[in-house]
Design a protein around this motif. Structure first.
Motif, short mmCIF file in Angstrom:
data_model
loop_
_atom_site.label_atom_id
_atom_site.label_comp_id
_atom_site.label_asym_id
_atom_site.label_seq_id
_atom_site.Cartn_x
_atom_site.Cartn_y
_atom_site.Cartn_z
N VAL A 1 -8.26 -1.87 -1.75
CA VAL A 1 -8.15 -2.76 -1.67
C VAL A 1 -6.56 -3.57 -1.99
O VAL A 1 -5.52 -4.22 -1.62
CB VAL A 1 -8.10 -3.01 -3.47
CG1 VAL A 1 -7.31 -2.32 -4.39
CG2 VAL A 1 -8.02 -4.92 -3.46
N TYR A 2 -5.20 -2.21 -2.18
CA TYR A 2 -3.95 -2.52 -1.72
C TYR A 2 -3.71 -3.19 -0.03
O TYR A 2 -2.14 -3.25 0.68
CB TYR A 2 -2.85 -1.55 -2.14
CG TYR A 2 -3.41 -1.40 -3.33
CD1 TYR A 2 -2.60 -1.94 -4.78
CD2 TYR A 2 -4.21 0.10 -4.29
CE1 TYR A 2 -2.96 -1.59 -5.52
CE2 TYR A 2 -4.37 0.38 -5.51
CZ TYR A 2 -3.77 -0.51 -6.22
OH TYR A 2 -4.16 -0.01 -7.88
N GLN A 3 -4.63 -2.55 0.72
CA GLN A 3 -3.72 -2.43 2.46
C GLN A 3 -4.49 -3.98 2.64
O GLN A 3 -5.31 -4.77 2.22
CB GLN A 3 -4.74 -1.22 3.17
CG GLN A 3 -4.48 -0.04 2.58
CD GLN A 3 -5.82 0.56 3.13
OE1 GLN A 3 -6.47 0.19 3.81
NE2 GLN A 3 -5.84 2.14 3.31
N LYS A 4 -3.51 -3.98 3.58
CA LYS A 4 -3.74 -5.43 4.37
C LYS A 4 -4.78 -6.23 4.46
O LYS A 4 -5.32 -5.40 6.18
CB LYS A 4 -2.13 -5.32 6.00
CG LYS A 4 -2.36 -6.69 6.48
CD LYS A 4 -2.04 -6.93 7.63
CE LYS A 4 -1.49 -7.81 8.52
NZ LYS A 4 -0.90 -7.75 9.67
N ASP B 1 1.11 -1.09 -0.04
CA ASP B 1 0.50 0.00 -0.02
C ASP B 1 0.74 1.47 -0.83
O ASP B 1 0.45 2.30 0.29
CB ASP B 1 -0.98 0.07 1.28
CG ASP B 1 -0.04 -0.38 2.36
OD1 ASP B 1 1.07 0.11 2.13
OD2 ASP B 1 -1.01 -0.80 3.72
N GLY B 2 2.11 0.85 -0.23
CA GLY B 2 2.92 2.10 -0.38
C GLY B 2 3.90 2.32 1.18
O GLY B 2 5.11 3.44 1.19
N GLU B 3 3.40 1.10 2.37
CA GLU B 3 3.89 1.40 3.28
C GLU B 3 4.68 0.05 3.95
O GLU B 3 5.62 -0.43 3.82
CB GLU B 3 3.92 2.23 4.21
CG GLU B 3 4.56 2.38 5.49
CD GLU B 3 5.91 3.01 5.31
OE1 GLU B 3 7.25 2.70 5.55
OE2 GLU B 3 6.19 4.11 4.54
N THR B 4 3.06 -1.03 3.63
CA THR B 4 3.40 -2.08 4.11
C THR B 4 2.98 -3.19 3.19
O THR B 4 2.55 -2.88 1.84
CB THR B 4 1.85 -2.27 5.07
OG1 THR B 4 1.92 -1.69 6.45
CG2 THR B 4 2.13 -4.16 4.97
N VAL B 5 4.27 -4.07 2.96
CA VAL B 5 3.70 -5.21 2.41
C VAL B 5 3.25 -6.16 2.98
O VAL B 5 3.70 -6.83 4.03
CB VAL B 5 5.20 -6.48 1.62
CG1 VAL B 5 5.30 -6.75 0.90
CG2 VAL B 5 5.45 -5.02 0.73
#
Length: 670
Positions: A339-342, A163-167
């Motif tokens: 949708v990109y977030q954990k 999400d730009g920070e968390t994978v």
């Protein structure tokens, strides 16, 4: 040096060739000119400026020492002459960007690009998937369905995102895991390379770029005379820069043709082939991935969708040659900005019987393993090892056969002492105390190394089990014999109160000191913590270490890395320094012993005369940042809380050594 004008270059080259072409006859008389040699060489020289111009940058990119010959490679940028931010690196990136994005202005590019892919592994596993990349910040999300030729109805749903920070990733365990260190970086680099996002000017600031010039490395990568090799990694001021990728670029087309990545002490290469345009952007429509064990997977790009910047709710789909209609979980809603977030960590496949007690009697085996009883498909076949060093659950092959579990798919995994072959099996249920887990997946494999534990061991409960439960345990058993009983309390993560849990353990022994806590990080789904170790020949050092309750010793290290921390082989003494033990891979592993003065975890200092470390000529760390493994005997005589869902380990020494030296923390040794 600065390139000479074409005319001067040709003139000098002509004189040089004529000099080489003057040959004496056998008697040493007057010189003659070999016209055949001269004509052939002249033809080569005439074409040289043209070939140089194909990869020579315009004047605005040049520096005095920017380009120089490297053996058979006509001209390449030297890493020594091309530090981060130099114009030569920018030139290479600009050329790739212009080739891939076809000169389209950044502002005119779509906001998001979505790919529909399929892949086939040489092991028989195949998959279809979707991934979406957001060009504005490099965020991505991917979803795959993996299945097997033996049983297509059994499949795994795999998803990942950034999400730009968390994978994060979610695999067959169905539990979202936040990646860190090498794995985090490798995931970002992998997606950015496939989508060529690393060439986007606004994302270059997050990367370090160099041009590879080492002849040995160029040969290993298979770089040809028309290739240039670009190395990229995430910047160290924002990330830890443990993983990197080397990209082989064909300077005739300025398209990448191979990516080789190094991370978690492993290597993986991906060939990028059959570049074709879609929505004006070139994309590789075929990839061949090869991992460090030589396993191959061939992937195909079947369809592409784009979501324009001015209307992110509308997508335009090309004709899809592969359908994912039977897998609705693959669809990615373009209107969902989250949708990109954990995803949520809520687990829906476990049932907790609140009428049953939380306490379960556990035992300690001869090697120190923590053993817990469990029923699989309603049958009690024996004990299971609680293993924080296992990324999945496992069952013995005899156990799987006795239960009649159907086999689907086979694979192998790297373990201490080699590789372990396994097959996938699925049970109907697993019951441990008050918890009942539906449809768990196991790796069916030989567990011969557990035959001499004095009790029948059925399998291993690793990450997939521990992510569904919180364990509070008192481990006061002997390290040297079949001991017990001890107790473990199992709690539902959805209702567990962390503060109450810590208070409950403190209240159970009022004379014990405060409980310490430390964060859990997961590398390849194995638990890692920060621990400070004091060897007998050095200062204390704080290391990122795997917590492996499936390892029967106290500690073990790679011999070379241990020496950096002052942990060295013990010379002389009552016991032999060199020993051998059987690894899970079936091979004997040689080790030498080193003494440990004390160990500190979460502010709790542990000191025991029985503490020692095994030093191996074997590299077993899961990350370049990690150093060493903490075995189960470290926890003997402790109360612990293993809390995977909240990523925390609680620990309290039942018999603390109050005379141990004061705490001293040192930076990581890696």
């Amino acid at each position: 040096p600065t390139m000479a004008p074409t005319g001067l270059l040709v003139a000098v080259s002509t004189l040089f060739i004529l000099a080489l072409s003057i040959l004496r006859d056998p008697k040493g008389n007057k010189p003659t000119i070999n016209l055949k040699t001269s004509v052939r060489a002249w033809s080569h020289v005439k074409s040289l400026p043209t070939r140089l111009n194909t990869i020579r940058p315009p004047t605005r990119y040049r520096r005095a020492s920017g380009f120089r010959p490297q053996g058979r490679r006509e001209w390449v940028v030297s890493a020594a002459d091309a530090p981060q931010g130099s114009l030569e690196v920018d030139y290479v990136l600009d050329k790739i960007y212009q080739s891939v994005f076809r000169g389209v202005d950044i502002a005119a590019l779509p906001t998001e690009i979505e790919h529909l892919t399929s892949a086939q592994e040489d092991t028989g596993k195949y998959s279809i998937g979707r991934n979406r990349m957001r060009l504005t910040d490099g965020a991505f999300v991917g979803r795959d369905v993996e299945t097997f030729e033996e049983n297509p109805e059994n499949n795994f749903i795999f998803s990942c995102g950034y999400d730009g920070e968390t994978v994060w990733v979610v695999d067959e365990s169905k539990f979202p895991v936040e990646l860190s260190y090498d794995e985090r970086e490798a995931m970002i680099l992998g997606y950015w390379i496939f989508g060529s996002l690393y060439t986007l000017p606004h994302l270059r600031k997050d990367l370090q770029h160099t041009i590879v010039s080492d002849s040995v490395e160029l040969a290993e990568l298979g770089a040809g005379e028309n290739d240039v090799v670009l190395r990229i990694q995430l910047r160290s001021d924002k990330y830890s820069s443990l993983a990197y990728s080397s990209i082989v670029v064909d300077t005739k087309t300025w398209l990448p043709k191979l990516s080789s990545s190094t991370y978690c002490n492993m290597e993986k290469s991906i060939s990028l082939e059959d570049w074709k345009p879609s929505y004006g952007i070139l994309m590789p429509t075929k990839t061949i991935s090869t991992d460090s064990e030589g396993k191959k997977s061939t992937g195909y790009l079947n369809a592409v969708s784009v979501f324009p910047k001015e209307n992110t709710n509308a997508g335009s789909n090309e004709d899809e040659s592969v359908t994912d209609g039977k897998y609705p979980s693959l669809h990615i809603d373009p209107r969902n900005s989250n949708v990109y977030q954990k995803p949520s960590s809520e687990i829906r496949d476990t049932y907790w019987n609140t009428t049953m007690p939380n306490a379960v009697e556990i035992r300690t085996s001869r090697s120190g393993y923590i053993l817990i009883p469990a029923k699989i498909d309603g049958e009690d076949l024996g004990y299971w090892i609680i293993d924080t060093g296992a990324s999945s659950n496992a069952i013995t092959t005899w156990g799987a056969k006795r239960l009649g579990l159907s086999i689907f798919g086979n694979d192998s995994a790297k373990v201490l002492g080699g590789n372990a072959e396994f097959t996938y099996v699925q049970a109907s249920s697993l019951e441990v105390g008050p918890m009942k887990w539906s449809d768990p997946i196991f790796l069916a494999m030989s567990l011969d190394s557990t035959k001499n534990e004095g009790v029948r061991i059925v399998g291993i409960l690793g990450f997939d089990f521990l992510s569904r439960v919180i364990l509070e345990m008192r481990l006061s058993g002997s390290q040297s014999s079949w001991a017990g009983p001890n107790l473990a309390n199992l709690y539902d993560p959805q209702t567990y109160d962390r503060d109450e849990g810590l208070g409950r353990l403190r209240a159970s022994d009022k004379n014990a000191p405060e409980m310490g806590t430390t964060g859990l990080k997961f590398l390849s789904k194995t638990a890692h913590i920060e621990a400070t170790v004091k060897g007998s020949n050095g200062e204390p050092s704080t290391n990122l270490m795997m917590l492996d309750t499936g390892a029967g010793n106290c500690l073990h290290f790679d011999k070379t890395k241990a020496a950096e921390c002052g942990i060295v082989e013990e010379k002389g003494g009552l016991f032999a320094s060199t020993s051998y033990f059987m690894g899970a891979g079936g091979a004997q592993v040689k080790s030498v012993r080193a003494s440990i003065d004390w160990l500190e975890i979460g502010g709790v200092k542990l000191r025991s005369e029985g503490f020692d470390a095994e030093l191996l000529d074997y590299h077993d760390d899961m990350s370049s940042a990690a150093n060493g493994i903490l075995g189960v005997k470290v926890l003997d005589g402790c109360k612990v809380i293993i809390n995977y869902p909240q990523q925390e380990l609680g620990i309290q020494a039942l018999k603390p050594d109050l005379k141990s030296p004061p705490r001293r923390l040192f930076p990581f040794k890696s």
